[in-house]
Enzyme design. Structure first.
Site, PDB file in Angstrom:
ATOM      1  N   GLU A  77       0.818  -1.212   0.000  1.00 28.63           N
ATOM      2  CA  GLU A  77       0.000   0.000   0.000  1.00 28.63           C
ATOM      3  C   GLU A  77       0.856   1.268   0.000  1.00 28.63           C
ATOM      4  O   GLU A  77       0.616   2.206   0.762  1.00 28.63           O
ATOM      5  CB  GLU A  77      -0.982  -0.008   1.184  1.00 28.63           C
ATOM      6  CG  GLU A  77      -1.925  -1.204   1.126  1.00 28.63           C
ATOM      7  CD  GLU A  77      -3.054  -1.181   2.138  1.00 28.63           C
ATOM      8  OE1 GLU A  77      -2.838  -0.703   3.256  1.00 28.63           O
ATOM      9  OE2 GLU A  77      -4.153  -1.658   1.803  1.00 28.63           O
ATOM     10  N   ASP A  93      -8.485  -9.261   2.944  1.00 25.79           N
ATOM     11  CA  ASP A  93      -8.313  -8.208   3.946  1.00 25.79           C
ATOM     12  C   ASP A  93      -9.408  -8.193   5.013  1.00 25.79           C
ATOM     13  O   ASP A  93     -10.267  -7.306   4.978  1.00 25.79           O
ATOM     14  CB  ASP A  93      -8.261  -6.843   3.248  1.00 25.79           C
ATOM     15  CG  ASP A  93      -7.799  -5.733   4.181  1.00 25.79           C
ATOM     16  OD1 ASP A  93      -7.384  -6.041   5.304  1.00 25.79           O
ATOM     17  OD2 ASP A  93      -7.856  -4.561   3.769  1.00 25.79           O
ATOM     18  N   GLU A 109     -13.170  -2.929  11.290  1.00 25.46           N
ATOM     19  CA  GLU A 109     -13.105  -2.133  10.064  1.00 25.46           C
ATOM     20  C   GLU A 109     -14.157  -2.581   9.049  1.00 25.46           C
ATOM     21  O   GLU A 109     -14.785  -1.758   8.394  1.00 25.46           O
ATOM     22  CB  GLU A 109     -11.703  -2.251   9.445  1.00 25.46           C
ATOM     23  CG  GLU A 109     -11.602  -1.582   8.089  1.00 25.46           C
ATOM     24  CD  GLU A 109     -10.214  -1.691   7.447  1.00 25.46           C
ATOM     25  OE1 GLU A 109      -9.304  -2.291   8.057  1.00 25.46           O
ATOM     26  OE2 GLU A 109     -10.061  -1.164   6.334  1.00 25.46           O
TER      27      GLU A 109
HETATM   28  O1  GCW Z   1      -7.282  -3.337   6.113  1.00 23.90           O
HETATM   29  C1  GCW Z   1      -6.428  -2.466   5.450  1.00 23.90           C
HETATM   30  C2  GCW Z   1      -6.773  -1.131   6.001  1.00 23.90           C
HETATM   31  C3  GCW Z   1      -5.614  -0.192   6.152  1.00 23.90           C
HETATM   32  C4  GCW Z   1      -4.472  -0.925   6.838  1.00 23.90           C
HETATM   33  C5  GCW Z   1      -4.061  -2.102   5.970  1.00 23.90           C
HETATM   34  C6  GCW Z   1      -2.978  -2.956   6.615  1.00 23.90           C
HETATM   35  C7  GCW Z   1      -2.881  -0.111   8.421  1.00 23.90           C
HETATM   36  O2  GCW Z   1      -7.804  -0.572   5.225  1.00 23.90           O
HETATM   37  O3  GCW Z   1      -6.062   0.902   6.905  1.00 23.90           O
HETATM   38  O4  GCW Z   1      -3.375  -0.097   7.116  1.00 23.90           O
HETATM   39  O5  GCW Z   1      -5.162  -2.945   5.763  1.00 23.90           O
HETATM   40  O6  GCW Z   1      -3.330  -3.946   7.241  1.00 23.90           O
HETATM   41  O7  GCW Z   1      -1.822  -2.646   6.490  1.00 23.90           O
END
Ligand code: GCW
Length: 688
Positions: free
Chosen positions: A289, A362, A390
């Site tokens: 990311e 995720d 989340e």
């Molecule tokens: O779940 C996603 C999230 C990000 C997060 C990333 C990760 C900390 O949307 O906010 O960043 O994963 O786990 O690195």
């Protein structure tokens, strides 16, 4: 009359000595009913050879808890194991972490808590208190406990400015501005709560790491937190930014094979341990990311991780290197962690452990387990769960996550034949590994009740309990938590436990049933946006990448005729997932693109089944409201009202999810919503 009023005032004062605002978590130590309280009378606290800070904590906590629960004072004694005494003893030879046993003594018996170290005694003490709080029989105990994972760690996604990424319970607990001078009393409360459920590590800062966290200034702040945590058995870890040598140290590069960079990390490790002598190690998110990593210099994850591992090795520190990697151009994000990490198996330094999210995408409401578990056999792996919700309704919705955690931990990878569960592949029992660990992304913040939703406390709690013992049932854990957090009254415990046990599946049903994933709104991930299409945006951040709805059907073909992600699993699981007939229906659309008129096991078409699932989710939230409304007389008004309000919001938003997804998918299926499903109350255009 006046007297009655006075008595009443006194009683309510006594009852409300502590506000029922959720701040006391599951450590409320409510008075036990008279008959049970008498049963515990006359016991004396006896602590031998425990003169440490931890020993003092044990003595204080146990005395206070005992007094609060029974109204009786305990006397400390160091002399003999008398009848009815409770003894905390160090036994260096004990193979278990701790034991709690009823042992005979002249004219009666006593309770003996033994451990090879004071931390084990601390856990044993909380275990005994839990038995008392939940009104279990403690007259004949023979308990032997050993944790499944050596390191049971919370990951805080807390930033330097006090904000928390994906945090829904206020700002960070850590007051970086006031540290090291001012110490919040909540640091101790936090450590105590964690110790009570066996958590022994805390990564203080976000994996999207600001390099400043390992500057001397911030290390001195972290050292104050570590000082508070230490006697509670909690080690401090930090997330590090891979570019720190350049960004913090001013070097021209952060290339892991550059000698100056390697030396920089060695010097940094030396500095860290001079300030934080029992520092746990680094957590690293690299080449993920947009964050920097070894691939920026043409190096591998192993090159990066091993450089850090060498720097920490002299001090017994570890590196938790995350496998959460994916890039915009990949045709199947679910395959990427496996593709990048499998070729590196066996190349990692011995103090590296790979931290892998439970599912390959995720933290979705439901995913299969990540196929790296069981597959990487020469490298220790640890599961990363998300406790903060989340993707499960933030702190607005009730979703008890023990069933989600257990679903992953109990999944059979078939790596070494039947029974090779994810838990067994990561706890050292199948693949011997020097480090065993498990992590959960914390849901705590500075809200009075710690987690925003009163029921979100149960997710912190169940993570700790399952990290200690993944074989505990979701039901057992819910039971304990409800009794300690609210009341032992069966008329409350039973329906509320059922509500908790049903809650995660309810969320799956009204958000993304049958294996659907990532239909979330852009960026905030709360509501539905299955239609989202931002021109020029990363395709793997768009819902259509995941649901693949078209005139023919719905779902992602990951079979051998599609992305072939199934091949990353061992047989027979691979074949089970590959065939539309044998694929578990709760993962059907994860692995298959299924025609709208496909017949499901119950005879419904896919379209009808999808509608019924969304409806089932909404119906569950209605039931939760009904269940909760009947509990008013058993608990305090404040928590009752707050939960009642949140359950209303949950139903309202569940209806939004159902309407949004069904109305949108209907534009592809072109079929009517079955009669038994509530008519939509929103318009698709309005929702968009
Ligand atoms: O779940 C996603 C999230 C990000 C997060 C990333 C990760 C900390 O949307 O906010 O960043 O994963 O786990 O690195």
């Amino acid at each position: 009359m006046r007297n009655i009023l006075f008595v009443f005032a006194f009683l309510s004062l006594a009852i409300h000595l502590f506000a029922e605002d959720g701040s006391r978590l599951w450590l409320r130590y409510e008075p036990l009913p008279e008959n049970i309280a008498t049963h515990y009378s006359g016991k004396i606290l006896y602590i031998s050879s425990v003169n440490s800070e931890t020993g003092k904590i044990i003595e204080k906590e146990f005395k206070e808890a005992f007094q609060a629960m029974t109204g009786k004072n305990l006397h400390s004694a160091k002399m003999d194991r008398g009848k009815n005494s409770i003894c905390f003893e160090i036994n260096k030879k004990l193979p278990e972490k701790y034991t709690i046993q009823t042992k005979p003594v002249k004219n009666g018996n006593y309770i003996s808590i033994e451990s090879a170290d004071d931390k084990g005694l601390l856990y044993g003490m909380f275990h005994l208190l839990r038995l008392m709080q939940t009104q279990e029989d403690i007259s004949n105990l023979n308990i032997r406990e050993t944790p499944s994972y050596n390191r049971r760690i919370l990951n805080h996604w807390d930033n330097i400015d006090g904000s928390i990424e994906r945090g829904y319970a206020g700002a960070s607990l850590w007051d970086w501005n006031d540290l090291p001078g001012t110490i919040s009393p909540r640091y101790t409360e936090y450590a105590r709560a964690n110790a009570s459920i066996g958590i022994n590590g805390s990564v203080l800062n976000n994996v999207n790491a600001n390099p400043k966290f390992i500057s001397k200034e911030y290390l001195l702040k972290a050292a104050e937190i570590a000082k508070i945590f230490r006697p509670w058995g909690i080690q401090v870890y930090l997330s590090v930014n891979f570019s720190s040598p350049a960004e913090l140290g001013g070097l021209p590069t952060s290339d892991p094979l550059d000698p100056a960079v390697r030396q920089w990390w060695k010097d940094k490790a030396k500095e860290i341990y001079s300030i934080l002598p029992d520092f746990g190690g680094f957590l690293v998110k690299a080449n993920s990311e947009g964050l920097p990593g070894p691939q920026d210099f043409g190096r591998t994850h192993a090159d990066g991780a091993n450089m850090l591992a060498e720097a920490l090795e002299p001090y017994n520190g570890i590196v938790m290197w995350r496998a959460f990697v994916y890039n915009a151009t990949s045709p199947d994000r679910a395959k990427q962690a496996y593709e990048e990490f499998m070729p590196l198996d066996g190349q990692f330094h011995k103090n590296v452990i790979i931290q892998v999210k439970n599912g390959p995408v995720d933290f979705q409401p439901r995913e299969p387990f990540t196929p790296l578990f069981g597959a990487m056999q020469k490298t220790p792996l640890m599961v990363e769960f998300q406790i903060t919700q989340e993707y499960l309704g933030f702190s607005k919705q009730l979703a008890y996550l023990a069933p989600l955690y257990k679903e992953c931990l109990q999944s059979d990878t078939y790596a070494k034949g039947k029974g090779s569960t994810v838990a067994k592949c990561t706890d050292g029992s199948i693949f011997p590994q020097a480090i065993t660990a498990i992590a959960g992304v914390a849901n705590t913040g500075n809200d009075t009740n710690w987690t925003g939703h009163h029921f979100a406390q149960s997710n912190w709690y169940c993570f700790g309990r399952l990290a200690w013992n993944p074989d505990l049932t979701s039901e057992q854990i819910a039971n304990e938590w409800i009794k300690m957090t609210f009341t032992n009254e069966p008329a409350f415990v039973e329906p509320v436990r059922q509500m908790m046990l049903d809650s995660r599946e309810a969320v799956v049903n009204y958000m993304m049933p049958l294996g659907l994933a990532h239909l979330f709104a852009w960026e905030h991930h709360y509501g539905p946006q299955p239609w989202l299409a931002i021109p020029g945006a990363r395709p793997d951040w768009m819902p259509s990448y995941y649901h693949k709805a078209d005139a023919e059907g719905l779902g992602f073909n990951r079979t051998t005729t599609g992305s072939n992600a199934v091949s990353q699993y061992f047989p027979p699981l691979r074949d089970r997932y590959n065939s539309i007939e044998t694929c578990p229906e709760n993962l059907l659309l994860w692995f298959h693109h299924v025609p709208w008129n496909y017949r499901m096991q119950d005879g419904n078409t896919l379209w009808d089944e999808l509608c019924y699932k969304y409806q089932a989710g909404v119906t569950s939230t209605r039931q939760f409201q009904n269940i909760w409304d009947k509990t008013a007389s058993y608990i305090d008004k404040k928590r009752f009202d707050e939960v009642q309000y949140k359950l209303k919001v949950q139903t309202r938003d569940a209806i939004k999810w159902k309407d949004a997804c069904l109305l949108y998918f209907q534009t592809f299926s072109r079929q009517a919503i079955p009669d038994a499903v509530e008519r939509p109350v929103y318009d698709l255009e309005e929702l968009k």
